[in-house]
Design a protein around this motif. Structure first.
Motif, PDB file in Angstrom:
ATOM      1  N   VAL A  22       0.906  -1.099  -0.061  1.00 32.31           N
ATOM      2  CA  VAL A  22       0.074   0.117  -0.078  1.00 32.31           C
ATOM      3  C   VAL A  22       0.887   1.138  -0.032  1.00 32.31           C
ATOM      4  CG1 VAL A  22      -1.756   1.381   1.373  1.00 32.31           C
ATOM      5  CG2 VAL A  22      -1.818  -1.165   1.313  1.00 32.31           C
ATOM      6  N   ALA A  23       0.773   2.059  -1.128  1.00 39.14           N
ATOM      7  CA  ALA A  23       1.878   3.142  -1.039  1.00 39.14           C
ATOM      8  C   ALA A  23       1.645   4.120  -0.038  1.00 39.14           C
ATOM      9  CB  ALA A  23       1.378   3.805  -2.600  1.00 39.14           C
ATOM     10  N   ASP A  24       0.233   4.441   0.335  1.00 40.12           N
ATOM     11  CA  ASP A  24      -0.022   5.329   1.464  1.00 40.12           C
ATOM     12  C   ASP A  24       0.788   4.546   2.724  1.00 40.12           C
ATOM     13  OD1 ASP A  24      -1.328   7.216  -0.016  1.00 40.12           O
ATOM     14  OD2 ASP A  24      -3.205   6.488   0.460  1.00 40.12           O
ATOM     15  N   ALA A  25       0.927   3.608   3.195  1.00 39.20           N
ATOM     16  CA  ALA A  25       1.433   3.005   4.305  1.00 39.20           C
ATOM     17  C   ALA A  25       2.904   3.369   4.136  1.00 39.20           C
ATOM     18  CB  ALA A  25       1.224   1.369   4.378  1.00 39.20           C
ATOM     19  N   VAL A  26       3.417   2.901   2.960  1.00 38.41           N
ATOM     20  CA  VAL A  26       4.965   3.292   2.885  1.00 38.41           C
ATOM     21  C   VAL A  26       5.430   4.633   2.969  1.00 38.41           C
ATOM     22  CG1 VAL A  26       6.876   3.288   0.902  1.00 38.41           C
ATOM     23  CG2 VAL A  26       5.170   1.430   1.034  1.00 38.41           C
ATOM     24  N   GLU A  27       4.346   5.595   2.517  1.00 35.95           N
ATOM     25  CA  GLU A  27       4.652   6.965   2.875  1.00 35.95           C
ATOM     26  C   GLU A  27       4.488   7.489   4.448  1.00 35.95           C
ATOM     27  OE1 GLU A  27       5.939   9.368   0.590  1.00 35.95           O
ATOM     28  OE2 GLU A  27       6.074   7.452  -0.549  1.00 35.95           O
ATOM     29  N   LEU A  28       3.429   6.608   5.019  1.00 36.06           N
ATOM     30  CA  LEU A  28       3.619   6.833   6.456  1.00 36.06           C
ATOM     31  C   LEU A  28       4.817   6.461   7.274  1.00 36.06           C
ATOM     32  CD1 LEU A  28       1.636   7.716   8.765  1.00 36.06           C
ATOM     33  CD2 LEU A  28       0.589   5.289   8.746  1.00 36.06           C
ATOM     34  N   ALA A  29       5.323   5.054   6.642  1.00 37.22           N
ATOM     35  CA  ALA A  29       6.400   4.645   7.626  1.00 37.22           C
ATOM     36  C   ALA A  29       7.639   5.582   7.180  1.00 37.22           C
ATOM     37  CB  ALA A  29       6.730   3.215   6.995  1.00 37.22           C
ATOM     38  N   LYS A  30       7.756   6.010   6.259  1.00 39.64           N
ATOM     39  CA  LYS A  30       8.898   6.885   5.930  1.00 39.64           C
ATOM     40  C   LYS A  30       8.746   8.182   6.876  1.00 39.64           C
ATOM     41  CE  LYS A  30       9.792   5.797   0.892  1.00 39.64           C
ATOM     42  NZ  LYS A  30       9.586   6.201  -0.548  1.00 39.64           N
ATOM     43  N   GLU A  31       7.511   8.658   6.843  1.00 37.80           N
ATOM     44  CA  GLU A  31       7.309   9.882   7.735  1.00 37.80           C
ATOM     45  C   GLU A  31       7.586   9.759   9.202  1.00 37.80           C
ATOM     46  OE1 GLU A  31       3.667  12.968   9.035  1.00 37.80           O
ATOM     47  OE2 GLU A  31       3.222  11.605   7.375  1.00 37.80           O
ATOM     48  N   ASN A  32       7.356   8.524   9.561  1.00 35.87           N
ATOM     49  CA  ASN A  32       7.788   8.137  11.105  1.00 35.87           C
ATOM     50  C   ASN A  32       9.138   8.048  11.138  1.00 35.87           C
ATOM     51  OD1 ASN A  32       5.227   7.834  12.632  1.00 35.87           O
ATOM     52  ND2 ASN A  32       4.647   5.913  11.440  1.00 35.87           N
ATOM     53  N   LYS A  33       9.624   7.487  10.117  1.00 36.93           N
ATOM     54  CA  LYS A  33      11.325   7.192  10.096  1.00 36.93           C
ATOM     55  C   LYS A  33      12.047   8.612  10.410  1.00 36.93           C
ATOM     56  CE  LYS A  33      15.139   6.945   7.053  1.00 36.93           C
ATOM     57  NZ  LYS A  33      15.598   6.274   5.714  1.00 36.93           N
ATOM     58  N   GLN A  34      11.496   9.546   9.374  1.00 40.43           N
ATOM     59  CA  GLN A  34      12.142  10.935   9.450  1.00 40.43           C
ATOM     60  C   GLN A  34      11.936  11.581  10.720  1.00 40.43           C
ATOM     61  OE1 GLN A  34      10.372  12.602   5.872  1.00 40.43           O
ATOM     62  NE2 GLN A  34      11.930  11.364   4.335  1.00 40.43           N
ATOM     63  N   ARG A  35      10.644  11.414  11.190  1.00 42.72           N
ATOM     64  CA  ARG A  35      10.136  12.141  12.426  1.00 42.72           C
ATOM     65  C   ARG A  35      11.122  11.896  13.662  1.00 42.72           C
ATOM     66  NH1 ARG A  35       6.786  10.987  15.924  1.00 42.72           N
ATOM     67  NH2 ARG A  35       5.743   9.637  14.328  1.00 42.72           N
TER      68      ARG A  35
END
Length: 280
Positions: free
Chosen positions: A145-158
């Motif tokens: 799920v593309a939205d899940a990947v973006e969410l995981a990336k956001e959590n990583k960066q934060r």
């Protein structure tokens, strides 16, 4: 009229008790998200008056919870392995039982610079927990799920966890043919007709992340089968599953020629994670 913190918590607890078995905690978490304070503030300043806007926001949040919406979706975050993770309705809400998988994975004898793959990463919870504890590991999390990947990336960066990366992949479909010392997954494992799908927080979570064919075993079997091509010699595969599925999972691991098969219980004493080693 605005209430003080103590009055607001008492009133919200009474309101939520018929629909939640953690009413007081729900009320506290919702209020803290609105006043943007640590939990200790509730006990240090119980007489502190809410503003009119805070009172309105709190009442609206409590109504959403009364309607069954998960607290994590209302506040936008859920803590997992002491990491505050952003969540949304496109992924599963990280659960304490999954910390069993993380805890056992961290205790395995792996290379110092282990190469790790998290299948169906969702919020990135498992991948980020492992990466935060083992900075020399290189952790890759994938999700279809593309939205899940973006969410995981956001959590990583934060969270500033630099040794974790996330990519779009339907299980192994876009994973390069490198070898992994550890593969972990919390895949869909609930049967289509499970009564729990119409109860509690799962009503607000994506069915695709919960339900699998073959009595909940389809994705588990696919992962166990294909992982053999991606595991390093003596590499481990850890899979979370339903509490009634451990025997089936163990049997399939054995059928696929894995060794050292072991099931681990969760915090509630239920079979929750099965691991095995690829010996060839």
């Amino acid at each position: 009229m605005p209430q003080c913190i103590e009055q607001a918590i008492v009133a919200a607890t009474a309101l939520l008790t018929p629909s939640s078995d953690s009413a007081k905690l729900d009320a506290q978490v919702l209020l803290l998200s609105i006043i943007d304070k640590p939990r200790s503030y509730l006990f240090t300043w119980p007489e502190k008056q809410l503003t009119e806007q805070q009172q309105r926001d709190f009442e609206q949040a409590c109504q959403r919870r009364l309607n069954g919406e998960p607290v994590a979706h209302i506040v936008g975050f859920r803590e997992f392995w002491s990491l505050p993770l952003k969540v949304n309705p496109t992924t599963l809400i990280p659960r304490p039982d999954t910390e069993t998988l993380v805890e056992y994975a961290l205790g395995l004898e792996l290379p110092t610079a282990a190469n790790v793959l998290d299948l169906g990463t969702g919020t990135g919870a498992i991948a980020l927990a492992l990466a935060s504890e083992m900075p020399n590991w290189q952790v890759t999390g994938v999700d279809r799920v593309a939205d899940a990947v973006e969410l995981a990336k956001e959590n990583k960066q934060r969270l500033a966890i630099n040794n974790a990366n996330f990519a779009l992949s339907n299980w192994f479909s876009a994973v390069s043919t490198q070898k992994f010392d550890l593969i972990v997954s919390n895949p869909p494992y609930i049967e289509h007709d499970d009564e729990h799908l119409s109860q509690g927080d799962v009503r607000f979570e994506p069915l695709s992340a919960l339900v699998a064919d073959d009595d909940g075993m389809a994705d588990i079997k696919q992962i166990i089968t294909i992982a053999r091509d991606y595991l390093a010699t003596n590499g481990y595969l850890l899979i979370e599953h339903g509490y009634k599925q451990s025997v089936k999972v163990q049997e399939f691991f054995a059928q696929m020629s894995y060794s050292h098969i072991l099931t681990i219980k969760d915090l509630g004493g239920n079979d929750r994670v099965t691991l095995a080693q690829w010996p060839k």
